[in-house]
Write a protein that holds these residues in place. Structure first.
Motif, PDB file in Angstrom:
ATOM      1  N   THR A 105       0.831  -1.208   0.000  1.00 22.28           N
ATOM      2  CA  THR A 105       0.000   0.000   0.000  1.00 22.28           C
ATOM      3  C   THR A 105       0.862   1.253   0.000  1.00 22.28           C
ATOM      4  O   THR A 105       0.587   2.203  -0.738  1.00 22.28           O
ATOM      5  CB  THR A 105      -0.947  -0.001   1.225  1.00 22.28           C
ATOM      6  OG1 THR A 105      -1.763  -1.176   1.172  1.00 22.28           O
ATOM      7  CG2 THR A 105      -1.821   1.236   1.254  1.00 22.28           C
ATOM      8  N   ALA A 106       1.913   1.267   0.814  1.00 22.51           N
ATOM      9  CA  ALA A 106       2.811   2.427   0.865  1.00 22.51           C
ATOM     10  C   ALA A 106       3.455   2.674  -0.497  1.00 22.51           C
ATOM     11  O   ALA A 106       3.586   3.820  -0.927  1.00 22.51           O
ATOM     12  CB  ALA A 106       3.883   2.212   1.940  1.00 22.51           C
ATOM     13  N   SER A 108       2.197   1.718  -3.496  1.00 25.16           N
ATOM     14  CA  SER A 108       1.178   2.147  -4.468  1.00 25.16           C
ATOM     15  C   SER A 108       0.743   3.597  -4.246  1.00 25.16           C
ATOM     16  O   SER A 108       0.364   4.283  -5.192  1.00 25.16           O
ATOM     17  CB  SER A 108      -0.032   1.220  -4.434  1.00 25.16           C
ATOM     18  OG  SER A 108      -0.744   1.366  -3.227  1.00 25.16           O
ATOM     19  N   LYS A 109       0.803   4.081  -3.014  1.00 28.70           N
ATOM     20  CA  LYS A 109       0.416   5.462  -2.717  1.00 28.70           C
ATOM     21  C   LYS A 109       1.606   6.423  -2.701  1.00 28.70           C
ATOM     22  O   LYS A 109       1.438   7.602  -2.419  1.00 28.70           O
ATOM     23  CB  LYS A 109      -0.317   5.510  -1.381  1.00 28.70           C
ATOM     24  CG  LYS A 109      -1.661   4.803  -1.423  1.00 28.70           C
ATOM     25  CD  LYS A 109      -2.414   4.947  -0.138  1.00 28.70           C
ATOM     26  CE  LYS A 109      -3.782   4.280  -0.282  1.00 28.70           C
ATOM     27  NZ  LYS A 109      -4.597   4.458   0.916  1.00 28.70           N
ATOM     28  N   LYS A 111       4.112   6.568  -0.593  1.00 29.21           N
ATOM     29  CA  LYS A 111       4.422   7.006   0.775  1.00 29.21           C
ATOM     30  C   LYS A 111       5.771   6.412   1.210  1.00 29.21           C
ATOM     31  O   LYS A 111       5.831   5.369   1.852  1.00 29.21           O
ATOM     32  CB  LYS A 111       3.324   6.565   1.746  1.00 29.21           C
ATOM     33  CG  LYS A 111       1.943   7.016   1.370  1.00 29.21           C
ATOM     34  CD  LYS A 111       1.732   8.429   1.802  1.00 29.21           C
ATOM     35  CE  LYS A 111       0.290   8.824   1.564  1.00 29.21           C
ATOM     36  NZ  LYS A 111       0.041  10.195   1.899  1.00 29.21           N
ATOM     37  N   ARG A 114       6.324   5.851   5.049  1.00 26.36           N
ATOM     38  CA  ARG A 114       5.621   4.657   5.548  1.00 26.36           C
ATOM     39  C   ARG A 114       6.313   3.379   5.075  1.00 26.36           C
ATOM     40  O   ARG A 114       6.386   2.406   5.804  1.00 26.36           O
ATOM     41  CB  ARG A 114       4.160   4.677   5.105  1.00 26.36           C
ATOM     42  CG  ARG A 114       3.369   5.791   5.801  1.00 26.36           C
ATOM     43  CD  ARG A 114       1.896   5.744   5.523  1.00 26.36           C
ATOM     44  NE  ARG A 114       1.203   4.570   6.004  1.00 26.36           N
ATOM     45  CZ  ARG A 114       0.837   4.331   7.261  1.00 26.36           C
ATOM     46  NH1 ARG A 114       1.129   5.211   8.186  1.00 26.36           N
ATOM     47  NH2 ARG A 114       0.181   3.234   7.576  1.00 26.36           N
TER      48      ARG A 114
END
Length: 190
Positions: A105-106, A108-109, A111, A114
């Motif tokens: 998720t980090a 893909s976004k 971040k 994170r």
């Protein structure tokens, strides 16, 4: 159906290759202790698989590496110590995989903070669980090394921390640098 089979085969090949990579990295370790333990990057491939594919794949990679170590000449006193110090200890390194979804998720976004945080926490968790198993094994099977003024727990902890902390730091720094520069290494659906 064929696509699913391809990904299962691909994952099995990755696990096999990364397990062997653990063995290769272990060859380049700093072995300064007589009863086992070395400063090395042998955990790095387990973390890569765990972060890419999750808990199950990471644990299987660690288990296979631990079994390979037994086959290639581990320091063995008895079967229980061998199980604790090799298959179980390295299987637990794969527990870093519980952060796989957070890492995905980090990425893909976008971040990066994170991403670094979850890589750090994952490597810390895997290394800490391995350390705990090694301490338990040392308390049971290597207590003869403790001197009269030193408790068995203190001896086992100092001995194992002396190589696990440098290995954790080295592995974490390399994994963070690798994944910060090449995030695609962590993405599984390329």
């Amino acid at each position: 159906m064929k696509t699913q089979h391809y990904f299962n085969t691909r994952l099995l090949v990755e696990i096999a290759l990364f397990s062997v990579l653990c063995v290769i990295l272990d060859l380049f370790s700093f072995k300064a202790w007589g009863q086992g333990g070395s400063i090395s990057l042998q955990m790095l491939p387990i973390f890569v698989i765990a972060f890419r594919h999750g808990l199950k794949a990471g644990s299987i990679t660690g288990l296979i590496f631990g079994l390979l170590q037994l086959l290639l000449g581990a320091y063995i006193l008895n079967p229980i110590q061998a199980f604790l110090d090799y298959p179980l200890a390295f299987m637990l390194v794969g527990s870093a995989g519980i952060f796989s979804k957070s890492i995905q998720t980090a990425i893909s976004k976008g971040k990066n903070g994170r991403l670094i945080f979850f890589i750090f926490v994952g490597t810390l968790l895997g290394s800490l669980l391995r350390l705990i198993v090694h301490i338990i094994s040392a308390m049971i099977y290597f207590s003869a090394g403790a001197t009269g003024h030193q408790s068995v727990l203190a001896y086992a902890t100092i001995y194992n921390v002396s190589y696990m902390v440098p290995s954790f730091i080295l592995t974490t720094l390399i994994i963070m640098a690798m994944f910060s520069a090449f995030k695609r290494l962590l993405v599984t659906n390329q």
